[in-house]
Design a protein around this motif. Structure first.
Motif, PDB file in Angstrom:
ATOM      1  N   LEU A 282       2.650   7.343   8.837  1.00  0.00           N
ATOM      2  CA  LEU A 282       2.281   6.000   9.561  1.00  0.00           C
ATOM      3  C   LEU A 282       1.433   6.130  10.347  1.00  0.00           C
ATOM      4  CD1 LEU A 282       6.125   5.471  10.358  1.00  0.00           C
ATOM      5  CD2 LEU A 282       4.969   5.412   8.087  1.00  0.00           C
TER       6      LEU A 282
ATOM      7  N   GLU B 216      -1.813   5.570   8.221  1.00  0.00           N
ATOM      8  CA  GLU B 216      -2.087   4.209   7.858  1.00  0.00           C
ATOM      9  C   GLU B 216      -2.903   3.506   9.000  1.00  0.00           C
ATOM     10  OE1 GLU B 216       1.164   1.878   6.111  1.00  0.00           O
ATOM     11  OE2 GLU B 216       2.116   3.821   5.878  1.00  0.00           O
TER      12      GLU B 216
ATOM     13  N   TYR C  79       8.588   1.830   3.181  1.00  0.00           N
ATOM     14  CA  TYR C  79       7.233   1.034   3.594  1.00  0.00           C
ATOM     15  C   TYR C  79       6.371   0.939   1.988  1.00  0.00           C
ATOM     16  CZ  TYR C  79       6.705   6.098   2.772  1.00  0.00           C
ATOM     17  OH  TYR C  79       6.598   7.546   2.215  1.00  0.00           O
TER      18      TYR C  79
ATOM     19  N   ARG D  28       1.251   0.694   0.151  1.00  0.00           N
ATOM     20  CA  ARG D  28       2.239   0.423   1.199  1.00  0.00           C
ATOM     21  C   ARG D  28       2.383  -1.024   1.144  1.00  0.00           C
ATOM     22  NH1 ARG D  28       2.471   6.245   1.146  1.00  0.00           N
ATOM     23  NH2 ARG D  28       0.868   7.281   2.049  1.00  0.00           N
TER      24      ARG D  28
ATOM     25  N   LEU E 240       7.554  -6.346   5.301  1.00  0.00           N
ATOM     26  CA  LEU E 240       7.879  -4.994   5.980  1.00  0.00           C
ATOM     27  C   LEU E 240       9.227  -5.141   6.677  1.00  0.00           C
ATOM     28  CD1 LEU E 240       7.192  -2.024   6.046  1.00  0.00           C
ATOM     29  CD2 LEU E 240       5.470  -2.700   7.864  1.00  0.00           C
TER      30      LEU E 240
ATOM     31  N   LEU F 289      12.650  -3.344   6.676  1.00  0.00           N
ATOM     32  CA  LEU F 289      13.112  -2.318   7.738  1.00  0.00           C
ATOM     33  C   LEU F 289      14.614  -2.707   7.923  1.00  0.00           C
ATOM     34  CD1 LEU F 289      10.297  -2.328  10.371  1.00  0.00           C
ATOM     35  CD2 LEU F 289      11.470  -0.353   9.319  1.00  0.00           C
TER      36      LEU F 289
ATOM     37  N   TYR G 236       9.166   0.561  15.419  1.00  0.00           N
ATOM     38  CA  TYR G 236       8.063   0.579  14.528  1.00  0.00           C
ATOM     39  C   TYR G 236       7.104  -0.456  14.955  1.00  0.00           C
ATOM     40  CZ  TYR G 236      10.768   3.719  11.754  1.00  0.00           C
ATOM     41  OH  TYR G 236      11.442   4.919  11.585  1.00  0.00           O
TER      42      TYR G 236
ATOM     43  N   TYR H 280       3.765  -0.001  14.211  1.00  0.00           N
ATOM     44  CA  TYR H 280       3.367   0.037  12.884  1.00  0.00           C
ATOM     45  C   TYR H 280       3.141  -1.173  12.198  1.00  0.00           C
ATOM     46  CZ  TYR H 280       4.072   1.715   8.053  1.00  0.00           C
ATOM     47  OH  TYR H 280       3.777   2.047   6.643  1.00  0.00           O
TER      48      TYR H 280
ATOM     49  N   ARG I 209      -0.138  -4.619  10.324  1.00  0.00           N
ATOM     50  CA  ARG I 209       0.105  -5.758   9.265  1.00  0.00           C
ATOM     51  C   ARG I 209       0.149  -6.991  10.114  1.00  0.00           C
ATOM     52  NH1 ARG I 209       1.760  -0.643   8.093  1.00  0.00           N
ATOM     53  NH2 ARG I 209       2.233  -0.398   5.887  1.00  0.00           N
TER      54      ARG I 209
END
Ligand code: 4AD
Ligand code: MG
Length: 432
Positions: free
Chosen positions: A189, A192, A331, A362, A369, A373, A383, A386, A390
């Motif tokens: 993660l 990324e 992911y 990903r 996403l 989740l 997250y 993370y 996006r």
């Protein structure tokens, strides 16, 4: 008098040199003694003639008093010997024992694995174990070399993390000043985030999984190489993987030839490891497995016997692709044509070594996403950073994780991953 490592001696034939090392073997025939000395770079035979010119013992009365693994300083003349693995022999004159040494616990007889693992701090001195660790070092060198040369930037993710990367069931929890935290299962993660900053990145470091599996492939602490590439879709990621692995295997065949020989590794199958590698989808794999009596229902995960059977159908590593989304991580990017499968691939090594790389494209779409989740009962708040990846300049990206110990086990032809890492951590062992 110059001091040399055993590996260097072949360049000093005729010279009188000094060596430091440990005694692995002593054999005497009358007044002639043969000592095998090792120093980590190699082994060399020392021939000593008692009473000969300049013959001298220091720190001991008699050579017969030397125990295996005595630390020695030696002086002698280098003589060419083409039959010796080091290419030379030493006509010794001076042997100095630098410290007394009681009887060594590991004797040249068959010991059980538990005994050897209990004495791992000493077992690493054996010629086999040292060869494995040198090959491991070469593999690491070759991996990093390939990525550095191809413009990947090494960037290190944290080891202490606030949330799971690969699933909550195998997390090692720690008490972080009163708050829960976890040892990293994967740096992905974070990689990324770093790929969005640096383009192509990789990390190489320890990862932790509280796996209750007692198999020959599982450690609770293992080292993973994790490249991550921005603007990179699934197929390109597979190409990076096969290029990387081919380069590493070919490098090791050249630079670790002596150590592979010492391990009696059959190198014919390694020599075939050149890109491209075959690819089969999960659906095709189920069909092939059914033909050999290893049928699975669609949606079931493959076990070790399935991986071994599949790998045996190819003479190179093989990519297994397009898994059902429900058996893979949250992911992973669903396939546009068939959203029930994801753009993920496991690379299976030949000869029953199983999955050595796991990777995927990903999800780069925020809403998708978030939906994934939720479907996985994961808390989006955990997250949030993370998800930011996006929100701001999101692009297709892919990456993969290579388990170093499985690669070492395969390249060295070992039964078990416990010999591929200096001090293995397994379900039942955190000692020494
Ligand atoms: O397939 P895995 O779980 O993938 C990931 O963790 C991804 N987040 C990596 C990524 O895309 N950046 O693990 C990757 C590899 C496996 O293919 C295997 O080689 C190794 O890590 N591995 C283990 N090796 C030893 N002991 C274990 N318990 C391992 N679990 C995974
Ligand atoms: Mg995997």
């Amino acid at each position: 008098m110059e001091r040399y490592a055993i590996r260097e001696l072949a360049h000093h034939i005729g010279e009188t040199v000094e060596l430091n090392g440990w005694l692995t073997h002593l054999r005497s025939s009358g007044k002639i003694h043969f000592l095998i000395l090792r120093d980590g770079t190699g082994e060399v035979q020392l021939v000593l003639k008692e009473g000969g010119n300049g013959f001298q013992l220091r720190g001991i009365e008699r050579l017969a008093d030397l125990e295996q693994e005595s630390a020695l300083r030696v002086e002698g003349r280098v003589r060419e010997d083409r039959r010796a693995p080091s290419g030379v022999e030493i006509d010794g004159v001076v042997v100095e024992r630098t410290a007394p040494s009681p009887e060594y616990p590991i004797q040249p007889k068959e010991h059980g694995v538990d005994f050897l693992m209990e004495h791992r701090h000493l077992w690493v001195r054996s010629s086999r174990q040292a060869a494995i660790l040198r090959i491991r070092a070469r593999i690491i060198h070759a991996l990093r070399n390939f990525l550095d040369e191809h413009g990947f930037i090494v960037a290190d993710p944290p080891i202490i993390t606030p949330a799971a990367a690969e699933g909550t069931t195998t997390l090692f929890g720690i008490d972080y000043f009163g708050d829960p935290a976890y040892l990293s299962q994967s740096g992905q993660l974070y990689m990324e985030a770093l790929a969005m900053a640096l383009g192509r990145v990789y990390s190489f470091g320890p990862t932790f999984r509280a796996e209750k599996s007692k198999t020959r492939r599982h450690l609770t602490e293992f080292w993973m190489l994790e490249p991550e590439m921005a603007f990179c879709e699934f197929e390109e990621s597979l190409e990076w993987q096969e290029q990387l692995l081919s380069a590493v295997v070919q490098d090791v065949l050249v630079h670790s030839a002596g150590d592979l020989r010492l391990l009696e590794r059959d190198i014919a199958s390694l020599a075939r490891v050149r890109a491209p590698f075959p690819r089969i989808t999960y659906d095709q794999a189920l069909e092939r497995l059914r033909e050999v009596g290893l049928g699975l229902e669609w949606g079931e995960d493959l076990g070790a016997p399935h991986e071994t059977a599949l790998a045996a159908m190819f003479d190179k590593p093989v990519f297994l692709t397009h898994f059902p989304a429900k058996i893979k991580a949250f992911y992973m990017q669903p396939d546009r044509q068939r959203p029930e499968v994801v753009l993920a691939a496991d690379l299976l090594a030949p000869e029953g070594y199983g999955e050595i790389i796991g990777g995927s494209q990903r999800i780069h779409d925020l809403d998708l996403l978030l939906q994934r989740l939720k479907e996985n009962d994961m808390d989006p708040a955990a997250y949030s950073w993370y998800l930011d990846l996006r929100r701001y300049g999101s692009v297709p990206h892919s990456g993969f994780g290579m388990g170093l110990e499985r690669v070492v086990a395969w390249i060295c032809g070992l039964e078990h991953v416990r010999e591929t890492i200096p001090f293995a951590r397994t379900l039942n062992r955190v000692w020494p």
